[in-house]
Design an enzyme around this catalytic site. Sequence first.
Site, PDB file in Angstrom:
ATOM      1  N   GLU A 221       0.395  -1.055  -0.663  1.00  0.00           N
ATOM      2  CA  GLU A 221       0.018  -0.181   0.014  1.00  0.00           C
ATOM      3  C   GLU A 221       0.462   1.172  -0.494  1.00  0.00           C
ATOM      4  OE1 GLU A 221      -3.589  -1.733   2.483  1.00  0.00           O
ATOM      5  OE2 GLU A 221      -1.897  -0.845   3.313  1.00  0.00           O
ATOM      6  N   LYS A 222       0.309   2.011  -0.357  1.00  0.00           N
ATOM      7  CA  LYS A 222       1.254   3.592  -0.586  1.00  0.00           C
ATOM      8  C   LYS A 222      -0.014   4.336   1.189  1.00  0.00           C
ATOM      9  CE  LYS A 222       3.532   4.433  -4.118  1.00  0.00           C
ATOM     10  NZ  LYS A 222       5.795   4.033  -3.461  1.00  0.00           N
ATOM     11  N   HIS A 223       1.223   4.697   1.241  1.00  0.00           N
ATOM     12  CA  HIS A 223       0.923   5.617   2.294  1.00  0.00           C
ATOM     13  C   HIS A 223       1.988   7.713   2.714  1.00  0.00           C
ATOM     14  CE1 HIS A 223      -0.244   1.944   4.234  1.00  0.00           C
ATOM     15  NE2 HIS A 223      -1.124   2.586   4.547  1.00  0.00           N
TER      16      HIS A 223
ATOM     17  N   HIS B  17      -3.668   3.400  -2.438  1.00  0.00           N
ATOM     18  CA  HIS B  17      -4.028   3.223  -0.781  1.00  0.00           C
ATOM     19  C   HIS B  17      -6.198   3.080  -1.042  1.00  0.00           C
ATOM     20  CE1 HIS B  17      -4.839   3.715   2.823  1.00  0.00           C
ATOM     21  NE2 HIS B  17      -4.095   3.626   3.711  1.00  0.00           N
TER      22      HIS B  17
ATOM     23  N   HIS C 249     -10.835   1.713   6.414  1.00  0.00           N
ATOM     24  CA  HIS C 249      -9.086   2.324   6.281  1.00  0.00           C
ATOM     25  C   HIS C 249      -9.265   3.309   5.228  1.00  0.00           C
ATOM     26  CE1 HIS C 249      -5.303   0.344   5.258  1.00  0.00           C
ATOM     27  NE2 HIS C 249      -5.125   1.531   4.867  1.00  0.00           N
TER      28      HIS C 249
ATOM     29  N   CYS D  64      -2.894   7.451   8.323  1.00  0.00           N
ATOM     30  CA  CYS D  64      -3.935   6.954   7.736  1.00  0.00           C
ATOM     31  C   CYS D  64      -3.898   6.371   9.447  1.00  0.00           C
ATOM     32  CB  CYS D  64      -2.600   5.186   7.017  1.00  0.00           C
ATOM     33  SG  CYS D  64      -3.747   3.792   7.583  1.00  0.00           S
TER      34      CYS D  64
ATOM     35  N   HIS E 243      -2.347   2.867   9.629  1.00  0.00           N
ATOM     36  CA  HIS E 243      -1.089   2.480   9.936  1.00  0.00           C
ATOM     37  C   HIS E 243      -0.222   4.134   9.955  1.00  0.00           C
ATOM     38  CE1 HIS E 243      -2.666  -0.411   6.936  1.00  0.00           C
ATOM     39  NE2 HIS E 243      -2.114  -1.350   7.575  1.00  0.00           N
TER      40      HIS E 243
END
Length: 117
Positions: free
Chosen positions: A15-17, A42, A48, A105, A108
Site C-alpha cells: 500500500e502507498k502511504h 491506498h 481504512h 492513515c 498505519h
Amino acid sequence: MKLTETIQTADWKSEKHVPAIIVDKKDGVLNIKAHVGEEVAHPNTLEHHIAWIKVFFKPEGAKFPIEVGSYEFSAHGEEDLFTEPCVETSVKTDKGGEVYALSYCNIHGLWENSLEV
C-alpha cells in the site's frame, strides 16, 4: 517515545502511504500538490483511509517550517461518497526551501515526505 519517532517515510507492504509531492514554481509562486496513492492506490473505505494531509514550507535559512495548509478528509463511504487524499495549494515566495507533506492513515499512522525546491 517522541512523536517524531512515530513518523514513517517508507511504504508498508504493497500500500502507498507516503504523500507524493509535486511543485511547480512560476513567477514567485509555488504551486504545491500533495497526494497519497500515486503509484499504488491506498484503500479508501470507512475502515481504512487517509484521514488528513498537512503541507509545510521551510524557507531557505529559516529555523522552522511554516504550515501552509491542513486538509481533513471527511467522506469515507457515506452515500457512496469517498474523498480522495489529494490537495493543492499555492505559496507566494521568492525563496527556495523545502516542502514537507505529512499524512495520517487511520490504521498505519503518520507518513512524511519532503521535496527541496
